[in-house]
Write an enzyme that holds these catalytic residues in place. Structure first.
Site, PDB file in Angstrom:
ATOM      1  N   SER A  59       1.624  -5.826   2.599  1.00  0.00           N
ATOM      2  CA  SER A  59       3.021  -5.850   3.044  1.00  0.00           C
ATOM      3  C   SER A  59       3.888  -6.766   2.181  1.00  0.00           C
ATOM      4  O   SER A  59       5.032  -7.051   2.539  1.00  0.00           O
ATOM      5  CB  SER A  59       3.086  -6.324   4.503  1.00  0.00           C
ATOM      6  OG  SER A  59       2.432  -7.575   4.653  1.00  0.00           O
ATOM      7  N   HIS A  90       2.964   2.170  10.589  1.00  0.00           N
ATOM      8  CA  HIS A  90       1.970   1.877  11.615  1.00  0.00           C
ATOM      9  C   HIS A  90       1.729   3.024  12.587  1.00  0.00           C
ATOM     10  O   HIS A  90       0.666   3.110  13.198  1.00  0.00           O
ATOM     11  CB  HIS A  90       2.406   0.656  12.436  1.00  0.00           C
ATOM     12  CG  HIS A  90       2.596  -0.587  11.644  1.00  0.00           C
ATOM     13  ND1 HIS A  90       3.779  -0.868  10.986  1.00  0.00           N
ATOM     14  CD2 HIS A  90       1.779  -1.637  11.407  1.00  0.00           C
ATOM     15  CE1 HIS A  90       3.669  -2.040  10.381  1.00  0.00           C
ATOM     16  NE2 HIS A  90       2.477  -2.527  10.611  1.00  0.00           N
ATOM     17  N   CYS A 106       0.864  -1.174   0.000  1.00  0.00           N
ATOM     18  CA  CYS A 106       0.000   0.000   0.000  1.00  0.00           C
ATOM     19  C   CYS A 106       0.903   1.228   0.000  1.00  0.00           C
ATOM     20  O   CYS A 106       2.116   1.126   0.215  1.00  0.00           O
ATOM     21  CB  CYS A 106      -0.921   0.005   1.222  1.00  0.00           C
ATOM     22  SG  CYS A 106      -0.027   0.071   2.806  1.00  0.00           S
ATOM     23  N   CYS A 144       1.917   6.408   8.162  1.00  0.00           N
ATOM     24  CA  CYS A 144       0.968   6.522   7.057  1.00  0.00           C
ATOM     25  C   CYS A 144       0.040   7.711   7.286  1.00  0.00           C
ATOM     26  O   CYS A 144      -0.460   7.904   8.404  1.00  0.00           O
ATOM     27  CB  CYS A 144       0.152   5.231   6.963  1.00  0.00           C
ATOM     28  SG  CYS A 144      -1.235   5.311   5.819  1.00  0.00           S
ATOM     29  N   CYS A 161      -9.013   2.078   6.044  1.00  0.00           N
ATOM     30  CA  CYS A 161      -8.367   2.533   4.818  1.00  0.00           C
ATOM     31  C   CYS A 161      -8.989   1.846   3.608  1.00  0.00           C
ATOM     32  O   CYS A 161      -9.008   0.611   3.530  1.00  0.00           O
ATOM     33  CB  CYS A 161      -6.869   2.240   4.875  1.00  0.00           C
ATOM     34  SG  CYS A 161      -5.995   2.652   3.350  1.00  0.00           S
ATOM     35  N   GLU A 200      -0.082  -0.391  15.219  1.00  0.00           N
ATOM     36  CA  GLU A 200      -0.963   0.742  14.951  1.00  0.00           C
ATOM     37  C   GLU A 200      -1.896   1.010  16.128  1.00  0.00           C
ATOM     38  O   GLU A 200      -2.108   2.167  16.520  1.00  0.00           O
ATOM     39  CB  GLU A 200      -1.802   0.493  13.688  1.00  0.00           C
ATOM     40  CG  GLU A 200      -2.724   1.664  13.372  1.00  0.00           C
ATOM     41  CD  GLU A 200      -3.741   1.354  12.282  1.00  0.00           C
ATOM     42  OE1 GLU A 200      -4.884   1.864  12.374  1.00  0.00           O
ATOM     43  OE2 GLU A 200      -3.417   0.603  11.342  1.00  0.00           O
TER      44      GLU A 200
END
Length: 290
Positions: free
Chosen positions: A271, A77, A15, A99, A199, A132
């Site tokens: 990932s 994260h 991503c 992110c 997301c 996260e």
């Protein structure tokens, strides 16, 4: 056997948050030849090993506390405020690759937590201990309640106001189920608000991967064992195609899986690096052309 179709899913792989983190790491490594990273930069051991070969050193939070006057990358994260405070104290230069989606969610949760006029229960739908989630909980002074499934909803006081958020990589279906169950169980006087913070770059892959998996006789899902997103997407593929196998890399492919298959699909998690899926494809090609 030469007519076997082998296809890599064009939408699988990193991503944009992971892409940015790896780009920042490689830029710094090209300048200085070494860089610390707090936790695995991505939940894929093959990619971590590749970057380690360039000088990236993965450290824990305990090791961070003993470092001074160095550069440390914060991965996509995100991290709690305590990490930034420690960095300032130890004169550590942070290369922040959090992110943007996660960063926005952190700010949103912190604003709610700091609103003393309301002071509701902040509930996070996510995996306890996930990097996260740790960062999100930290925005609340560790007051947030983390729930991963309906069986953990007993942690919530249903007589108090509830604000529900989600870890960005959780499933939309699971989030909606949590909303419905909280609505069912909360007190009539309780104010309940939910915020869809998932997301879409991750969530939108689910339907696409289902279609991709259904279109092949065999699916090889490439993902690191630590990836929560990988486990989730793998299961989604397997729901529509029982001939779906989870592999970390090309060495884990069993030749008997390929026998009698005319169409083989290769896909992966957010990932999973593209080069790893290409190695899996090359290994499949060599096996079916023996």
């Amino acid at each position: 056997m030469n007519r076997v179709k082998v296809e890599i899913d064009g939408e699988s792989g990193f991503c944009f948050g992971v892409v940015t983190a790896i780009r920042k790491a490689e830029e710094e490594l090209s300048r200085s030849g070494s860089l610390y990273c707090l936790g695995d930069i991505v939940h894929n051991s093959d990619e971590v090993q590749r970057l380690c070969g360039k000088g990236l050193v993965t450290i824990t939070h305990d090791e961070l506390s003993r470092l001074h006057d160095v550069k440390v990358l914060l991965r996509a994260h995100g991290e709690p405020p305590s990490t930034y405070e420690l960095a300032r104290k130890n004169n550590i230069e942070i290369i922040d690759a959090t992110c943007p989606v996660v960063l926005q969610l952190q700010k949103r949760i912190k604003k709610m937590a700091d609103d003393t006029s309301r002071y509701p229960q902040i509930v996070i739908y996510g995996k306890e201990g996930h990097a996260e989630v740790n960062g999100l909980v930290g925005q609340t002074g560790d007051r947030a309640v983390v729930v991963q499934n309906e069986s953990e909803l007993d942690k919530i006081d249903f007589d108090k106001d509830i604000e529900l958020y989600s870890q960005t990589t959780k499933s939309l279906t699971g989030f909606r189920q949590m909303i419905e169950e909280i609505e069912r169980r909360k007190s009539p006087e309780t104010t309940f608000r939910s915020y869809d913070t998932i997301c879409r770059q991750v969530a939108n892959r689910v339907e696409h991967l289902r279609e991709f998996a259904a279109g092949h006789d065999l699916v090889l899902f490439v993902s690191g064992k630590k990836s929560s997103n990988g486990k989730f997407l793998f299961e989604e593929c397997r729901r529509v195609n029982e001939s779906t196998y989870l592999v970390s890399n090309a060495s884990e492919i069993e030749p008997e899986w390929l026998r009698g298959k005319s169409s083989i699909g290769i896909c992966g998690a957010t990932s999973t690096p593209r080069w790893l899926m290409e190695q899996v494809r090359d290994r499949v090609d060599s096996l079916i052309n023996q």
